[in-house]
Scaffold this active site. Structure first.
Site, PDB file in Angstrom:
ATOM      1  N   LYS A 488       0.844  -1.205   0.000  1.00 26.96           N
ATOM      2  CA  LYS A 488       0.000   0.000   0.000  1.00 26.96           C
ATOM      3  C   LYS A 488       0.874   1.248   0.000  1.00 26.96           C
ATOM      4  O   LYS A 488       2.060   1.171   0.321  1.00 26.96           O
ATOM      5  CB  LYS A 488      -0.902  -0.008   1.236  1.00 26.96           C
ATOM      6  CG  LYS A 488      -0.116   0.002   2.544  1.00 26.96           C
ATOM      7  CD  LYS A 488      -1.011  -0.204   3.749  1.00 26.96           C
ATOM      8  CE  LYS A 488      -0.167  -0.236   5.005  1.00 26.96           C
ATOM      9  NZ  LYS A 488      -0.919  -0.616   6.186  1.00 26.96           N
ATOM     10  N   ARG A 586     -10.885   1.224  14.538  1.00 27.51           N
ATOM     11  CA  ARG A 586     -10.751   2.009  13.318  1.00 27.51           C
ATOM     12  C   ARG A 586     -11.766   1.481  12.320  1.00 27.51           C
ATOM     13  O   ARG A 586     -12.646   2.181  11.878  1.00 27.51           O
ATOM     14  CB  ARG A 586      -9.315   1.872  12.791  1.00 27.51           C
ATOM     15  CG  ARG A 586      -9.044   2.579  11.499  1.00 27.51           C
ATOM     16  CD  ARG A 586      -7.573   2.570  11.156  1.00 27.51           C
ATOM     17  NE  ARG A 586      -7.087   1.234  10.777  1.00 27.51           N
ATOM     18  CZ  ARG A 586      -5.843   0.991  10.332  1.00 27.51           C
ATOM     19  NH1 ARG A 586      -4.974   1.986  10.222  1.00 27.51           N
ATOM     20  NH2 ARG A 586      -5.480  -0.228  10.004  1.00 27.51           N
ATOM     21  N   TYR A 715      16.132  31.645   4.269  1.00 29.18           N
ATOM     22  CA  TYR A 715      14.964  32.449   4.639  1.00 29.18           C
ATOM     23  C   TYR A 715      15.036  32.913   6.082  1.00 29.18           C
ATOM     24  O   TYR A 715      15.429  32.168   6.973  1.00 29.18           O
ATOM     25  CB  TYR A 715      13.691  31.622   4.479  1.00 29.18           C
ATOM     26  CG  TYR A 715      13.236  31.504   3.045  1.00 29.18           C
ATOM     27  CD1 TYR A 715      12.808  32.630   2.332  1.00 29.18           C
ATOM     28  CD2 TYR A 715      13.214  30.270   2.416  1.00 29.18           C
ATOM     29  CE1 TYR A 715      12.385  32.508   1.020  1.00 29.18           C
ATOM     30  CE2 TYR A 715      12.788  30.137   1.105  1.00 29.18           C
ATOM     31  CZ  TYR A 715      12.378  31.262   0.412  1.00 29.18           C
ATOM     32  OH  TYR A 715      11.962  31.148  -0.886  1.00 29.18           O
ATOM     33  N   MET A 764      11.768  25.108  -0.191  1.00 29.54           N
ATOM     34  CA  MET A 764      10.843  24.191  -0.852  1.00 29.54           C
ATOM     35  C   MET A 764      11.580  23.135  -1.675  1.00 29.54           C
ATOM     36  O   MET A 764      11.277  21.951  -1.607  1.00 29.54           O
ATOM     37  CB  MET A 764       9.878  24.985  -1.756  1.00 29.54           C
ATOM     38  CG  MET A 764       8.776  24.111  -2.345  1.00 29.54           C
ATOM     39  SD  MET A 764       7.754  24.987  -3.514  1.00 29.54           S
ATOM     40  CE  MET A 764       6.875  26.125  -2.464  1.00 29.54           C
TER      41      MET A 764
END
Ligand SMILES: *Cc1c(COP(=O)(O)O)cnc(C)c1O
Length: 820
Positions: A488, A586, A715, A764
């Site tokens: 998965k 769940r 930054y 980023m």
């Protein structure tokens, strides 16, 4: 060269059941999934992690007719046409046959052992000696109790030299390898500083390794590594090398070249000054090159010739790389060597790729074929056909001259240039393409033309490590327990069909995905295993049925929706998996909901319960062991009830990774292996895990800047230089999954082997590291995580679990797969 079956029987001293004494098998096999020329195969039923006897009938059905076994079972009956050679120990028989074969040859055999560098030195000696010799050598790093005899079997009368490596992991193993190999020239690469698990002391480890050379004419070694060793050094003669003491080849000063790509070594040999520009800069490569240099001198090569050869050494990559290609192709890149045995290994890897309808091999002339090249190409053609290849593209005059042997669709070109010029009209599309070329054909040009450009940040996935981890967990299972592997979330971030193909090849019982579309991609990639879908959305129920996926049923609503969909499609006895809630809260049926479920199930012919399962909340956590115990007993109790009412058997499973390692009583009929497959199991301490690291995240330095004390980085000027120094910009940022939590020196990366901290905020697409204390240049590789800086380390810094780090690596980071 081949022996009659009775000669083989004599060599291994077996008791025999002969059905056809005219057979003369020449191909040795021990894995029924990797058979090639079955008519000529002798199958050894080795007993290891798996029992080879379990695969005898399968191999027989594939056409194999000669077997070495230690247990007769009812084979005489089930394999009526086969010859059986019965021995007490199959591995010993395998080794005896190899030793017998070795005895047929009198040409020089170079035997290599040591802690590191065996494979590189073997490949380099091959490069260095190839101008004069026709050499048989171990494929890849085949150096074990099975690898060495297998390699020795590759010796033949066409060759005039062999280079074979041998490795041992515990006391007493080298004697058998020595008997098989009998090296006339011995090369000891080096000895790691620590003694390892299988040895009581460093000296014991050295003694064991040296046993390989007890009958050698000459041994090449660096005495520095034998300082701890008090015994006799074997070999009728010795040739020593090193940086210290009185040695035959003594290296003194060394100088890095301006481009930092090579090192000039100055030394003394036979009282004369010598120098050599070694075309590598890292310490390990330089040492390996010196070892090769010494070996050439020891073999009597003239000093100048030896140096000129060393200066032309090129790096070797031992791995098959699986990459994304143009036109929806997958490319398997394996151009480092071309011989029959490495071709067979590469073809096996090609064969397990199901993601495209076609499989093509691009193959060049074999290097240095002497004598009967026709028989070689005939063998190649047979091998290719036996591995389900659809098309051959042959490059080179020799393979072209032998084109008539190839029965499959084939096209030939005189050289790589002509091939590249014709590339467009070949219409390579939606297929897996294996590149296998001798070095002089420069297949790297083809590789470049066929693969997609990769962004410089890559996640490397080591498929051997994954296979190792799978086998490790299999070894923990009681007999008969089946395994689901979890793929998965893009296989925990590591891939889709690339992983599933390997799992299917390794015969896991079932795969599990989170959503139907993940299952559909696997089906489209040719995966035929059962696939469990954990979250069957209502909208996806038709898709599930159309693709033969099997849903988790966690509520009556899902069951009713699904049966309705099945009824519409006229399906019956469709396999489903019932999820029980034993404490996770769940999804799944609670204890008190069972009677409603049972009523519905009993009256239905439309579905068939294939398995019933539940999920543990904290199997890894000793503090929660009581809760885990209760979950397990509730599970037992609930499944018993279901079984009583349903009136047929189904599989029961509750164990995830940590439960496999910590809760043997929770194995039931099947287990679900997740993160352990990918090399992480919190049941093990970080430093002594039995698992191999699967994923390595890498990037590169794009720029280096020299800054003064007090200047700031990034930054909001959060990184402040505490002294004059230099920083490097790395092409990875939070959009790639490298969290801002790793900034401001919280995490480190590895550059040229040294850990250096981040500085300033993570951006980023980039981040900065402080490289003041180390040597580095633009373009250098940066390791973000591997087996030294681990996913666990990063998870701790980010205050999360390794699962989130792995699955958080963004899809724009290219995955590259390796298989050795
Ligand atoms: C993810 C998952 C697993 C695997 O868990 P690991 O801890 O990664 O081994 C097993 N079962 C279910 C239902 C899961 O969702």
């Amino acid at each position: 060269m081949s022996y009659s079956i009775s000669t083989i029987a004599q060599a291994i001293n077996s008791r025999n059941i002969f059905r056809d004494e005219h057979r003369a098998p020449s191909v040795l096999a021990f894995d029924s999934r990797r058979l090639s020329d079955v008519n000529k195969t002798l199958f050894f039923a080795l007993v290891g992690r798996r029992d080879g006897h379990d695969f005898v009938v399968e191999a027989y059905n594939e056409g194999v007719r000669n077997f070495v076994i230690s247990e007769e079972r009812d084979f005489a009956h089930s394999c009526p046409e086969a010859n059986f050679l019965i021995v007490t120990d199959v591995l010993t028989a395998f080794q005896s046959l190899a030793a017998y074969h070795r005895g047929q040859f009198t040409y020089p055999v170079i035997g290599i052992t040591g802690s590191n560098g065996k494979t590189i030195i073997k490949e380099w000696l091959y490069q260095l000696l190839a101008p004069e010799h026709i050499i048989a050598r171990s494929p890849k790093s085949y150096n074990s109790q099975i690898g060495v005899p297998f390699s020795v079997w590759g010796m033949n009368e066409r060759c005039d030299m062999a280079i074979i490596e041998a490795g041992v992991s515990e006391m007493g193993e080298m004697d058998s390898l020595e008997t098989i190999l009998r090296p006339s020239i011995g090369v000891l690469t080096n000895i790691g500083p620590a003694h390892s698990e299988g040895f009581s002391s460093l000296s014991a480890k050295i003694e064991e390794k040296l046993k390989l050379f007890k009958h050698s004419d000459i041994l090449v070694y660096n005495p520095e590594y034998l300082k701890e060793y008090k015994g006799d050094v074997p070999g009728k003669q010795q040739f020593t090398w090193g940086w210290h003491g009185d040695v035959d080849l003594k290296i003194g000063a060394s100088e890095m070249s301006a481009d930092k790509k090579s090192q000039l070594l100055r030394g003394v040999y036979q009282q004369k000054e010598v120098q050599c520009m070694v075309p590598f800069s890292d310490g390990a490569s330089v040492e390996n090159a010196v070892c090769c240099w010494a070996t050439l001198l020891a073999m009597g090569y003239h000093s100048e010739l030896a140096v000129s050869r060393i200066e032309r050494l090129h790096s070797v990559s031992m791995r098959l790389e699986l990459k994304t290609g143009i036109n929806n192709c997958s490319i398997i890149d394996d151009s480092y060597s071309l011989d029959l045995s490495s071709l067979a290994i590469a073809l096996d890897f090609l064969k397990l790729q199901n993601q495209h309808p076609g499989r093509t091999i691009i193959l060049s002339d074999f290097p240095e074929v002497v004598g009967d090249s026709a028989s070689l190409y005939e063998q190649v053609a047979k091998l290719i056909e036996s591995k389900d290849v659809y098309r051959l593209i042959g490059i080179g005059p020799e393979i072209t001259a032998h084109s008539s042997y190839f029965g499959i669709d084939s096209t030939f070109f005189p050289d790589t240039q002509h091939f590249l010029a014709a590339l467009d009209r070949l219409e390579l599309e939606d297929e897996t393409i294996l590149l296998k070329g001798a070095r002089r054909f420069e297949f790297e040009k083809i590789s470049k033309a066929l693969t997609q450009k990769v962004h410089e940040t890559v996640l490397e996935i080591n498929l051997n490590a994954l296979e190792h981890n799978l086998n490790y967990y299999k070894s923990l299972l009681s007999p008969g327990v089946k395994m689901i592997t979890m793929v998965k979330a893009f296989s925990y971030g590591s891939g889709s069909f690339e992983i599933a193909n390997l799992l299917q090849f390794n015969k896991v019982d079932c795969l599990a995905v989170a959503y139907a579309d993940e299952g559909v991609s696997l089906r489209e990639a040719g995966i035929t295993l059962p696939i469990l879908v954990l979250n069957p959305d209502v909208a996806a129920l038709d898709t599930i049925i159309d693709n033969d996926l099997e849903p988790e049923i966690f509520s009556l609503r899902v069951l009713r929706d699904f049966t309705a969909a099945l009824r519409r499609k006229g399906r019956q006895q469709y396999p489903i998996h019932i999820k029980l809630d034993t404490g996770m809260h769940r999804s799944g049926f609670m204890r008190e909901e069972l009677s409603g479920l049972l009523q519905e199930l009993k009256s239905s012919e439309i579905v068939k319960v294939s398995s019933v399962f539940s999920h543990l909340t904290s199997s890894e956590d000793p503090l929660d062991d009581d809760a885990t115990s209760s979950q397990i007993s509730l599970f037992k109790n609930m499944t018993r009830l279901i079984e009583e009412h349903l009136g047929y058997r189904f599989l029961r499973h509750i164990a995830n990774t940590s439960a496999i390692s910590r809760w043997p009583e929770a194995q039931f009929d099947m287990v679900r292996l997740g993160i352990g497959l990918y090399g992480i199991d919190s049941a093990y301490g970080q430093r002594n895990t039995p698992l191999d690291t699967v994923a390595v995240l890498k990037s590169t330095i794009s720029q280096i800047k020299h800054l003064r004390k007090g200047e700031t980085v990034g930054y909001n000027r959060r990184g402040v230089m505490q002294r004059d120094g230099k920083i490097a910009t790395v092409k990875i940022g939070y959009a790639d999954g490298y969290s801002r939590k790793f900034g401001l020196g919280q995490a480190s990366m590895l550059v040229n082997g040294f850990a250096v901290p981040t500085i300033g905020n993570i951006c980023m697409d980039m981040c900065m590291i402080d490289i003041t204390d180390i040597e580095a240049k633009e373009g250098d590789e940066v390791i973000v995580f591997n087996d030294k800086i681990t996913v666990n380390d990063l998870a701790r810094i980010r205050e999360t679990i390794p699962y989130e780090i792995l699955t958080g690596i963004s899809q724009r980071v290219k995955r590259v797969y390796f298989y050795e």
